[in-house]
Design a protein around this motif. Structure first.
Motif, PDB file in Angstrom:
ATOM      1  N   LYS A  96       0.832  -1.206   0.000  1.00 22.64           N
ATOM      2  CA  LYS A  96       0.000   0.000   0.000  1.00 22.64           C
ATOM      3  C   LYS A  96       0.868   1.258   0.000  1.00 22.64           C
ATOM      4  O   LYS A  96       0.576   2.226  -0.706  1.00 22.64           O
ATOM      5  N   LEU A  97       1.926   1.271   0.795  1.00 20.64           N
ATOM      6  CA  LEU A  97       2.840   2.413   0.815  1.00 20.64           C
ATOM      7  C   LEU A  97       3.487   2.599  -0.553  1.00 20.64           C
ATOM      8  O   LEU A  97       3.672   3.731  -1.019  1.00 20.64           O
ATOM      9  N   ARG A  98       3.799   1.509  -1.222  1.00 17.81           N
ATOM     10  CA  ARG A  98       4.451   1.553  -2.538  1.00 17.81           C
ATOM     11  C   ARG A  98       3.610   2.290  -3.570  1.00 17.81           C
ATOM     12  O   ARG A  98       4.133   2.909  -4.496  1.00 17.81           O
ATOM     13  N   GLU A  99       2.310   2.252  -3.417  1.00 20.96           N
ATOM     14  CA  GLU A  99       1.427   2.958  -4.354  1.00 20.96           C
ATOM     15  C   GLU A  99       1.700   4.458  -4.367  1.00 20.96           C
ATOM     16  O   GLU A  99       1.519   5.120  -5.388  1.00 20.96           O
ATOM     17  N   PHE A 100       2.144   4.993  -3.239  1.00 16.89           N
ATOM     18  CA  PHE A 100       2.317   6.439  -3.088  1.00 16.89           C
ATOM     19  C   PHE A 100       3.758   6.841  -2.808  1.00 16.89           C
ATOM     20  O   PHE A 100       4.021   7.978  -2.401  1.00 16.89           O
ATOM     21  N   ALA A 101       4.696   5.921  -2.990  1.00 14.95           N
ATOM     22  CA  ALA A 101       6.107   6.212  -2.727  1.00 14.95           C
ATOM     23  C   ALA A 101       6.985   5.338  -3.601  1.00 14.95           C
ATOM     24  O   ALA A 101       6.561   4.283  -4.064  1.00 14.95           O
ATOM     25  N   ASP A 102       8.211   5.786  -3.780  1.00 18.42           N
ATOM     26  CA  ASP A 102       9.149   4.949  -4.521  1.00 18.42           C
ATOM     27  C   ASP A 102      10.022   4.163  -3.553  1.00 18.42           C
ATOM     28  O   ASP A 102       9.847   4.226  -2.335  1.00 18.42           O
ATOM     29  N   ALA A 103      10.963   3.446  -4.092  1.00 13.98           N
ATOM     30  CA  ALA A 103      11.793   2.546  -3.306  1.00 13.98           C
ATOM     31  C   ALA A 103      12.644   3.252  -2.254  1.00 13.98           C
ATOM     32  O   ALA A 103      13.066   2.644  -1.280  1.00 13.98           O
ATOM     33  N   THR A 104      12.873   4.552  -2.439  1.00 12.59           N
ATOM     34  CA  THR A 104      13.741   5.284  -1.509  1.00 12.59           C
ATOM     35  C   THR A 104      13.012   5.792  -0.268  1.00 12.59           C
ATOM     36  O   THR A 104      13.645   6.390   0.601  1.00 12.59           O
ATOM     37  N   LEU A 105      11.716   5.560  -0.166  1.00 15.50           N
ATOM     38  CA  LEU A 105      10.945   6.062   0.983  1.00 15.50           C
ATOM     39  C   LEU A 105      11.614   5.652   2.292  1.00 15.50           C
ATOM     40  O   LEU A 105      11.793   4.469   2.557  1.00 15.50           O
ATOM     41  N   PRO A 106      11.967   6.626   3.153  1.00 16.48           N
ATOM     42  CA  PRO A 106      12.509   6.266   4.468  1.00 16.48           C
ATOM     43  C   PRO A 106      11.375   5.952   5.440  1.00 16.48           C
ATOM     44  O   PRO A 106      10.393   6.699   5.528  1.00 16.48           O
ATOM     45  N   ILE A 107      11.507   4.838   6.130  1.00 13.79           N
ATOM     46  CA  ILE A 107      10.508   4.410   7.113  1.00 13.79           C
ATOM     47  C   ILE A 107      11.235   4.196   8.436  1.00 13.79           C
ATOM     48  O   ILE A 107      12.098   3.320   8.539  1.00 13.79           O
ATOM     49  N   ARG A 108      10.888   5.013   9.428  1.00 16.25           N
ATOM     50  CA  ARG A 108      11.480   4.845  10.757  1.00 16.25           C
ATOM     51  C   ARG A 108      10.505   4.077  11.645  1.00 16.25           C
ATOM     52  O   ARG A 108       9.297   4.262  11.571  1.00 16.25           O
ATOM     53  N   ILE A 109      11.081   3.259  12.494  1.00 20.80           N
ATOM     54  CA  ILE A 109      10.328   2.417  13.417  1.00 20.80           C
ATOM     55  C   ILE A 109      10.646   2.886  14.829  1.00 20.80           C
ATOM     56  O   ILE A 109      11.811   3.143  15.152  1.00 20.80           O
ATOM     57  N   ALA A 110       9.623   2.979  15.679  1.00 22.50           N
ATOM     58  CA  ALA A 110       9.829   3.436  17.047  1.00 22.50           C
ATOM     59  C   ALA A 110       8.905   2.697  18.001  1.00 22.50           C
ATOM     60  O   ALA A 110       7.968   2.010  17.585  1.00 22.50           O
ATOM     61  N   ASP A 111       9.181   2.872  19.283  1.00 21.10           N
ATOM     62  CA  ASP A 111       8.294   2.394  20.338  1.00 21.10           C
ATOM     63  C   ASP A 111       8.191   3.513  21.380  1.00 21.10           C
ATOM     64  O   ASP A 111       8.566   4.651  21.093  1.00 21.10           O
ATOM     65  N   GLU A 118      15.582   2.202  11.065  1.00 27.33           N
ATOM     66  CA  GLU A 118      15.163   2.911   9.853  1.00 27.33           C
ATOM     67  C   GLU A 118      15.456   2.018   8.662  1.00 27.33           C
ATOM     68  O   GLU A 118      16.508   1.369   8.598  1.00 27.33           O
ATOM     69  N   HIS A 119      14.511   1.974   7.734  1.00 24.63           N
ATOM     70  CA  HIS A 119      14.629   1.165   6.527  1.00 24.63           C
ATOM     71  C   HIS A 119      14.155   2.002   5.345  1.00 24.63           C
ATOM     72  O   HIS A 119      13.420   2.963   5.519  1.00 24.63           O
ATOM     73  N   THR A 120      14.522   1.594   4.165  1.00 26.30           N
ATOM     74  CA  THR A 120      13.884   2.139   2.971  1.00 26.30           C
ATOM     75  C   THR A 120      12.771   1.171   2.590  1.00 26.30           C
ATOM     76  O   THR A 120      12.780  -0.004   2.992  1.00 26.30           O
ATOM     77  N   LEU A 121      11.849   1.651   1.789  1.00 29.10           N
ATOM     78  CA  LEU A 121      10.799   0.762   1.301  1.00 29.10           C
ATOM     79  C   LEU A 121      11.417  -0.368   0.472  1.00 29.10           C
ATOM     80  O   LEU A 121      10.955  -1.509   0.547  1.00 29.10           O
ATOM     81  N   ALA A 122      12.494  -0.077  -0.245  1.00 27.98           N
ATOM     82  CA  ALA A 122      13.152  -1.112  -1.052  1.00 27.98           C
ATOM     83  C   ALA A 122      13.686  -2.242  -0.184  1.00 27.98           C
ATOM     84  O   ALA A 122      13.626  -3.411  -0.577  1.00 27.98           O
ATOM     85  N   ALA A 123      14.186  -1.909   0.997  1.00 32.67           N
ATOM     86  CA  ALA A 123      14.705  -2.949   1.889  1.00 32.67           C
ATOM     87  C   ALA A 123      13.576  -3.815   2.441  1.00 32.67           C
ATOM     88  O   ALA A 123      13.756  -5.012   2.640  1.00 32.67           O
ATOM     89  N   LEU A 124      12.416  -3.197   2.675  1.00 28.43           N
ATOM     90  CA  LEU A 124      11.275  -3.931   3.216  1.00 28.43           C
ATOM     91  C   LEU A 124      10.452  -4.637   2.138  1.00 28.43           C
ATOM     92  O   LEU A 124       9.765  -5.615   2.424  1.00 28.43           O
ATOM     93  N   LEU A 125      10.523  -4.125   0.903  1.00 28.65           N
ATOM     94  CA  LEU A 125       9.732  -4.678  -0.205  1.00 28.65           C
ATOM     95  C   LEU A 125      10.600  -4.711  -1.468  1.00 28.65           C
ATOM     96  O   LEU A 125      10.412  -3.916  -2.387  1.00 28.65           O
ATOM     97  N   PRO A 126      11.575  -5.626  -1.506  1.00 27.36           N
ATOM     98  CA  PRO A 126      12.487  -5.648  -2.658  1.00 27.36           C
ATOM     99  C   PRO A 126      11.771  -6.048  -3.946  1.00 27.36           C
ATOM    100  O   PRO A 126      10.797  -6.782  -3.931  1.00 27.36           O
ATOM    101  N   ALA A 127      12.286  -5.521  -5.049  1.00 28.23           N
ATOM    102  CA  ALA A 127      11.749  -5.829  -6.386  1.00 28.23           C
ATOM    103  C   ALA A 127      10.240  -5.644  -6.427  1.00 28.23           C
ATOM    104  O   ALA A 127       9.503  -6.471  -6.957  1.00 28.23           O
ATOM    105  N   SER A 128       9.780  -4.519  -5.887  1.00 35.02           N
ATOM    106  CA  SER A 128       8.339  -4.285  -5.745  1.00 35.02           C
ATOM    107  C   SER A 128       7.650  -3.991  -7.078  1.00 35.02           C
ATOM    108  O   SER A 128       8.268  -3.572  -8.046  1.00 35.02           O
ATOM    109  N   PHE A 129       6.353  -4.205  -7.068  1.00 33.89           N
ATOM    110  CA  PHE A 129       5.470  -3.893  -8.194  1.00 33.89           C
ATOM    111  C   PHE A 129       4.762  -2.589  -7.847  1.00 33.89           C
ATOM    112  O   PHE A 129       4.230  -2.438  -6.750  1.00 33.89           O
TER     113      PHE A 129
END
Length: 144
Positions: A96-111, A118-129
């Motif tokens: 769903k995030l991929r629909e509105f972002a490219d592979a470079t999207l930075p995603i930070r995780i917290a508690d 921190e990950h990029t969308l590419a790291a979490l969803l490689p070779a995405s459609f």
């Protein structure tokens, strides 16, 4: 480049959203916040349902808020959840995030204590459609 003030705003919004989560079955509350192309922050929380597959993830709620406000591009994302391991977006939300972002999207995780990664969308969803796969070779949208 996202500056720390943006990250702090996203973290605050995701934490506030998490507090509003409706998770009576799993008790696993998650909040998410997205920064759009206009610099606006959109939050969302998970909402469970007694018919388990009908629940909504925090990221999906934040995406709905982004689209409702007229946003069409995600610049940065934060997900907040409590767990032994950092709480990253599920597979469906990654798409769903991929629909509105490219592979470079930075995603930070917290508690509740702070940043967990921190990950990029590419790291979490490689070779995405994504949307570009539906563009014809001449640059026109596939629906044209």
């Amino acid at each position: 480049m996202i500056d720390e003030s943006h990250w702090n705003s996203l973290l605050a919004a995701a934490r506030a959203a998490r507090e509003q989560a409706y998770a009576p079955y799993s008790r696993f509350r998650v909040g998410a916040a997205l920064l759009d192309e206009a610099g606006r922050v959109h939050g969302g929380c998970n909402v469970e349902n007694a018919a388990y597959p009908e629940g909504v993830c925090a990221e999906a709620g934040a995406l709905s808020a982004l689209v409702l406000a007229g946003g069409r591009q995600i610049i940065a994302a934060v997900v907040v959840g409590e767990g032994a391991e950092p709480v990253t977006p599920c597979g469906g939300c990654r798409q769903k995030l991929r629909e509105f972002a490219d592979a470079t999207l930075p995603i930070r995780i917290a508690d509740g204590q702070g940043w967990r990664g921190e990950h990029t969308l590419a790291a979490l969803l490689p070779a995405s459609f994504g949307p570009t796969h539906l563009t014809k070779k001449d640059g026109r949208d596939a629906a044209s």
